[in-house]
Scaffold this active site. Structure first.
Site, PDB file in Angstrom:
ATOM      1  N   THR A   1      46.216  29.701  40.636  1.00  6.41           N
ATOM      2  CA  THR A   1      47.770  29.799  41.088  1.00  6.41           C
ATOM      3  C   THR A   1      47.635  31.631  41.013  1.00  6.41           C
ATOM      4  OG1 THR A   1      48.318  28.374  40.865  1.00  6.41           O
ATOM      5  CG2 THR A   1      50.205  30.472  40.631  1.00  6.41           C
TER       6      THR A   1
ATOM      7  N   ASP B   1      31.139  25.045  33.882  1.00  2.06           N
ATOM      8  CA  ASP B   1      32.478  26.076  32.864  1.00  2.06           C
ATOM      9  C   ASP B   1      31.894  26.250  32.149  1.00  2.06           C
ATOM     10  OD1 ASP B   1      35.842  24.595  32.021  1.00  2.06           O
ATOM     11  OD2 ASP B   1      34.902  25.677  30.688  1.00  2.06           O
TER      12      ASP B   1
ATOM     13  N   ARG C   1      49.745  24.306  26.201  1.00  7.25           N
ATOM     14  CA  ARG C   1      49.665  25.235  25.845  1.00  7.25           C
ATOM     15  C   ARG C   1      52.069  25.895  26.478  1.00  7.25           C
ATOM     16  NH1 ARG C   1      45.567  25.559  31.287  1.00  7.25           N
ATOM     17  NH2 ARG C   1      46.437  23.399  31.217  1.00  7.25           N
TER      18      ARG C   1
ATOM     19  N   ARG D   1      32.898  21.615  25.527  1.00  5.12           N
ATOM     20  CA  ARG D   1      34.043  21.082  27.071  1.00  5.12           C
ATOM     21  C   ARG D   1      32.691  20.354  27.560  1.00  5.12           C
ATOM     22  NH1 ARG D   1      37.559  18.352  29.986  1.00  5.12           N
ATOM     23  NH2 ARG D   1      38.547  18.711  30.823  1.00  5.12           N
TER      24      ARG D   1
ATOM     25  N   VAL E   1      43.004  21.119  36.609  1.00  9.48           N
ATOM     26  CA  VAL E   1      43.184  20.591  37.472  1.00  9.48           C
ATOM     27  C   VAL E   1      40.858  20.809  37.663  1.00  9.48           C
ATOM     28  CG1 VAL E   1      42.700  22.299  39.908  1.00  9.48           C
ATOM     29  CG2 VAL E   1      44.779  22.364  38.288  1.00  9.48           C
TER      30      VAL E   1
ATOM     31  N   CYS F   1      52.430  26.435  34.341  1.00 12.13           N
ATOM     32  CA  CYS F   1      52.566  26.851  35.697  1.00 12.13           C
ATOM     33  C   CYS F   1      54.074  26.947  35.701  1.00 12.13           C
ATOM     34  CB  CYS F   1      52.624  25.486  36.497  1.00 12.13           C
ATOM     35  SG  CYS F   1      51.150  24.786  36.300  1.00 12.13           S
TER      36      CYS F   1
ATOM     37  N   THR G   1      44.931  31.263  35.126  1.00  9.47           N
ATOM     38  CA  THR G   1      45.482  32.211  35.205  1.00  9.47           C
ATOM     39  C   THR G   1      47.068  32.661  34.287  1.00  9.47           C
ATOM     40  OG1 THR G   1      46.028  31.459  37.337  1.00  9.47           O
ATOM     41  CG2 THR G   1      44.952  32.842  37.688  1.00  9.47           C
TER      42      THR G   1
END
Ligand SMILES: NC(=O)c1ccc[n+]([C@@H]2O[C@H](COP(=O)([O-])OP(=O)(O)OC[C@H]3O[C@@H](n4cnc5c(N)ncnc54)[C@H](O)[C@@H]3O)[C@@H](O)[C@H]2O)c1
Length: 424
Positions: free
Chosen positions: A116, A31, A327, A36, A13, A256, A81
């Site tokens: 989220t 980050d 994931r 990364r 995201v 998600c 999250t």
């Protein structure tokens, strides 16, 4: 515009959000993952969401140094999250990020959460941390907004700028300011929700609705299977009605659709309501991987294919098509179950990151050139490469083998008469 925007958490995201804002604003990309940041500075995005050229062109200042964030007018938070082993929200990354932002918070800053969460989390968890760490007062010295993210990784059509963005703040002036800010980069426009809780709840219901609808179709698939009715044909017929929703059966993994409903059910239970429908949907979808393997084993016995030592080729291990995200992929459950029956597996996925698959999941990915035809081929993910090269991949099934087509990418006529096409 002379505003400086910082994005905290540069994953699936955060990175596209940062790249979009950098076209109009000065952007800091932060980050905690040093690797990364190093990769991004070298113009490499392992999530495959942002192309090398776009990273070469961007002016984002990538950093792991929190003090740089003090220069920002607006800080957008896009940290993970997840849920824990008990399907309870794990707010650790959100809490850590809020603590860190609280430490560098400057008067006048606006913090916008995009992660989220369940309705209430921003006000009950994040804002008190920001106040505590900064000694500044919410809505007097700093401001908070919430803007749920609708990015759909792997999908080049529904991107950050082409999907309408919901923004919210409990302070109407800040809500307006955020709307103007996001309108600069989201061509599809902005919808201002009247309160943070409304926007938080809107995000979880979007994904919960999908989860329940898929669960309904998965349940239909199980019923149809018992009755020897082809679910694909049933759905084709039903879809001819104007208001039939076009959902398909399948595995629900990822971070998600398979996770967000638990945020809602967790919150519901803390206020004394035990959700029935949402948790039933979760149970159905979580059991599909085991159901598929049980069906395959039954079929092997019926077709005289010895289970112990059977060979299985698996095509696709990511949780969704054309996206390297591993994931919570339900394909791992399929692999675990097949191994428990002592079957021999060859696993293929050109979209997944080979190194991550090995280090995180202990899965050695093979190329088709070294794979041999197997008793069963499980097409678990509908990557374009499988759809576009069906015939080549079908050569990796024995002439009397079973093709397990979880995403319904094959037609009966694609399969040899001596083979068996099993689909949900
Ligand atoms: N990926 C999606 O499809 C999608 C879509 C909509 C919403 N969301 C939500 O967006 C949020 C982010 O998801 P994602 O898929 O981008 O996650 P991700 O794991 O791809 O990326 C998160 C990034 O945050 C970094 N991070 C973790 N803790 C941090 C901290 N304390 N400070 C700074 N950086 C930190 C990680 O190193 C990682 O790079 C989640 O809440 C998710 O539910 C995801």
């Amino acid at each position: 515009m002379d505003k400086t925007i910082a994005v905290v958490g540069l994953g699936y995201v955060g990175l596209p959000v940062a790249v979009a804002f950098a076209q109009k604003f000065k952007v800091i990309g932060f980050d905690i993952d040093e690797d990364r940041i190093k990769q991004l500075k070298q113009n490499y995005d392992q999530t495959c969401e942002v192309a090398e050229q776009a990273l070469l062109d961007t002016t984002i200042h990538f950093t792991t140094k929190k003090d740089v964030l003090k220069q920002a007018d607006v800080i957008i938070v896009a940290v993970p999250t997840p849920i824990d082993d008990h399907n309870t929200p794990d707010l650790t990354p959100l809490i850590h990020a809020s603590k860190m932002i609280g430490e560098i918070l400057q008067p006048g800053m606006i913090i916008v959460y995009e992660s989220t969460v369940y309705p209430g989390a921003t006000e009950e968890v994040c804002i008190p941390i920001l106040e505590q760490q900064s000694n500044l007062k919410y809505n007097e010295s700093f401001y908070v907004g919430y803007s749920p993210e609708r990015i759909n990784p792997g999908d080049k059509q529904h991107t950050f700028d082409t999907v309408k963005k919901v923004v919210s703040s409990n302070n109407p002036d800040i809500g307006k300011e955020l709307a103007q800010l996001y309108e600069q980069v989201v061509t599809a426009g902005v919808y201002v929700a009247p309160a943070i809780k409304v926007a938080e709840a809107a995000k979880v219901i979007e994904n919960t609705q999908r989860d329940i609808n898929i669960a309904l179709i998965n349940e239909l698939a199980v019923i149809c299977k018992e009755m020897h009715i082809d679910t694909v044909e049933v759905l084709k017929a039903a879809k001819t009605k104007w208001n039939f929703l076009p959902f398909s059966p399948g595995l629900v993994g990822g971070h998600c659709i398979g996770v967000d409903p638990y945020y809602l059910t967790y919150k519901a239970q803390t206020i004394g309501y035990y959700p029935e429908v949402i948790l039933a949907g979760r149970r159905i979808n979580s059991n599909m991987a085991k159901y598929i393997v049980a069906q395959l084993v039954k079929l092997m016995i019926q077709r005289n294919i010895p289970v112990h030592g059977a060979t299985v080729n698996i095509f696709g291990i990511t949780f969704k098509e054309n996206c390297p995200d591993l994931r919570n992929s339900q394909v791992f459950t399929i692999i675990k179950e097949l191994k428990a029956y002592n079957m021999t597996l060859q696993i293929h996925d050109p979209v997944a990151d080979k190194t991550l698959a090995l280090s995180l999941c202990d899965i050695e990915l093979l190329t088709e050139t070294v794979m041999t035809p197997a008793d069963i081929a499980i097409f678990a993910v509908g990557h374009d490469i499988y759809i576009d090269n069906k015939a080549n991949y079908l050569e990796l099934v024995k002439p009397t083998g079973i093709v397990c087509d979880i995403k319904s990418i094959f037609d009966v006529k694609d399969i040899l008469k001596t083979q068996y096409l099993w689909r949900l």
